[in-house]
Design a protein around this motif. Structure first.
Motif, mmCIF file in Angstrom:
data_model
loop_
_atom_site.group_PDB
_atom_site.id
_atom_site.type_symbol
_atom_site.label_atom_id
_atom_site.label_comp_id
_atom_site.label_asym_id
_atom_site.label_seq_id
_atom_site.Cartn_x
_atom_site.Cartn_y
_atom_site.Cartn_z
ATOM 1 N N ILE A 133 -44.465 73.941 21.557
ATOM 2 C CA ILE A 133 -43.903 73.721 22.893
ATOM 3 C C ILE A 133 -44.998 73.817 23.953
ATOM 4 C CG2 ILE A 133 -42.333 74.657 24.639
ATOM 5 C CD1 ILE A 133 -40.461 75.449 22.284
ATOM 6 N N LYS A 134 -45.865 74.806 23.837
ATOM 7 C CA LYS A 134 -46.970 74.944 24.780
ATOM 8 C C LYS A 134 -47.910 73.747 24.693
ATOM 9 C CE LYS A 134 -47.322 79.942 25.281
ATOM 10 N NZ LYS A 134 -48.179 81.124 25.038
ATOM 11 N N ILE A 175 -44.656 75.276 29.726
ATOM 12 C CA ILE A 175 -43.484 76.021 29.241
ATOM 13 C C ILE A 175 -43.746 76.517 27.834
ATOM 14 C CG2 ILE A 175 -41.747 74.899 30.691
ATOM 15 C CD1 ILE A 175 -41.125 72.996 28.467
ATOM 16 N N SER A 176 -42.950 77.513 27.433
ATOM 17 C CA SER A 176 -43.199 78.082 26.112
ATOM 18 C C SER A 176 -41.938 78.315 25.287
ATOM 19 C CB SER A 176 -43.978 79.395 26.243
ATOM 20 O OG SER A 176 -43.228 80.313 27.013
ATOM 21 N N THR A 177 -40.763 78.190 25.904
ATOM 22 C CA THR A 177 -39.535 78.460 25.143
ATOM 23 C C THR A 177 -38.755 77.173 24.896
ATOM 24 O OG1 THR A 177 -38.114 78.818 27.071
ATOM 25 C CG2 THR A 177 -39.350 80.733 26.246
ATOM 26 N N GLU A 178 -37.981 77.207 23.837
ATOM 27 C CA GLU A 178 -37.150 76.046 23.489
ATOM 28 C C GLU A 178 -36.130 75.768 24.595
ATOM 29 O OE1 GLU A 178 -34.002 74.589 20.067
ATOM 30 O OE2 GLU A 178 -35.378 76.221 19.572
ATOM 31 N N THR A 179 -35.571 76.816 25.165
ATOM 32 C CA THR A 179 -34.586 76.649 26.240
ATOM 33 C C THR A 179 -35.212 75.929 27.434
ATOM 34 O OG1 THR A 179 -33.458 78.666 25.546
ATOM 35 C CG2 THR A 179 -32.992 77.873 27.769
ATOM 36 N N ASP A 180 -36.415 76.358 27.830
ATOM 37 C CA ASP A 180 -37.107 75.708 28.946
ATOM 38 C C ASP A 180 -37.437 74.252 28.624
ATOM 39 O OD1 ASP A 180 -36.955 78.030 30.406
ATOM 40 O OD2 ASP A 180 -39.039 78.641 30.014
ATOM 41 N N ASN A 222 -41.666 75.485 17.620
ATOM 42 C CA ASN A 222 -42.038 76.870 17.900
ATOM 43 C C ASN A 222 -42.804 76.943 19.219
ATOM 44 O OD1 ASN A 222 -44.756 76.133 17.395
ATOM 45 N ND2 ASN A 222 -44.510 76.593 15.215
ATOM 46 N N GLU A 223 -43.099 78.171 19.625
ATOM 47 C CA GLU A 223 -43.748 78.388 20.914
ATOM 48 C C GLU A 223 -45.088 77.663 21.013
ATOM 49 O OE1 GLU A 223 -45.523 82.110 23.507
ATOM 50 O OE2 GLU A 223 -43.808 82.492 22.181
ATOM 51 N N GLU A 224 -45.853 77.677 19.943
ATOM 52 C CA GLU A 224 -47.165 77.020 19.940
ATOM 53 C C GLU A 224 -47.039 75.513 20.183
ATOM 54 O OE1 GLU A 224 -50.715 76.095 16.758
ATOM 55 O OE2 GLU A 224 -49.480 77.876 16.436
ATOM 56 N N ARG A 232 -35.761 72.262 26.526
ATOM 57 C CA ARG A 232 -34.508 71.504 26.583
ATOM 58 C C ARG A 232 -34.070 71.269 28.037
ATOM 59 N NH1 ARG A 232 -32.059 70.826 21.758
ATOM 60 N NH2 ARG A 232 -32.848 72.074 20.029
#
Length: 185
Positions: free
Chosen positions: A6-7, A14-19, A2-4, A21
């Motif tokens: 990932i950050k 970064i904060s998104t799964e796409t970023d 999740n965003e948390e 990856r």
């Protein structure tokens, strides 16, 4: 994922799964590009030495070998391993000869092809790095002139030249691995 999380793992970059990856893909690609560059560099040097073979000065080889042995002994002590100087000298002799040959041939190529690092080259690097680091020009210039950055720049210029002057054929990694395995047998 999740965003948390990932950050947290990206230290807020970064904060998104796409970023995430995309970042992982970029890092993996960078690793393999670097490995490919190192392999190409090694192949070019080896080929140049094979095509221009000579007996290097024994005094230089001895000096390089002694430096190699000193490093090996330090690593052995640090890692708690036994160090056999005679075995290490026998094992490293060819590497020392190769290093001296490359040093001499490299210097001759640079001289013959007028490959050098100018003050303008350093100034250009300083200008780029001023923007990145925010450090003043005089501090960066002073640092670069006292560090080995000119050697790195010279090395980069040399390999750019060698890459441009040679035909480099990319080989499928699976085929390369098969050929390397056959060579070992």
């Amino acid at each position: 994922l999740n965003e948390e999380l990932i950050k947290k793992v990206s230290k807020e970059k970064i904060s998104t799964e796409t970023d995430l990856r995309d970042g992982i893909k970029k890092d993996i690609q960078h690793y393999y590009d670097h490995q490919t560059e190192d392999l190409l560099r090694s192949k070019i040097i080896t080929l140049i030495i094979e095509k221009n073979d000579f007996v290097p000065p024994s005094s230089l080889v001895s000096n390089v070998l002694q430096d190699m042995l000193k490093r090996e002994e330090e690593h052995a002590k640090k890692d708690g391993h036994r160090f056999d100087k005679t075995e290490a000298a026998n094992r490293l002799q060819k590497f020392a000869e190769f290093e001296v040959k490359w040093f001499i041939v490299k210097a001759e190529i640079e001289k013959k092809e007028n490959i050098a690092v100018s003050d303008d080259d350093i100034k250009e690097l300083v200008q780029k790095d001023m923007e990145k680091t925010g450090l003043p020009e005089d501090k960066l210039m002073q640092y670069y002139k006292s560090s080995n950055i000119t050697e790195k720049m010279l090395d980069k210029k040399l390999f750019t030249f060698l890459n441009e002057k040679n035909t480099i054929t990319k080989v499928d990694p699976a085929i390369y691995s098969t050929n390397v395995q056959k060579d070992k047998e």
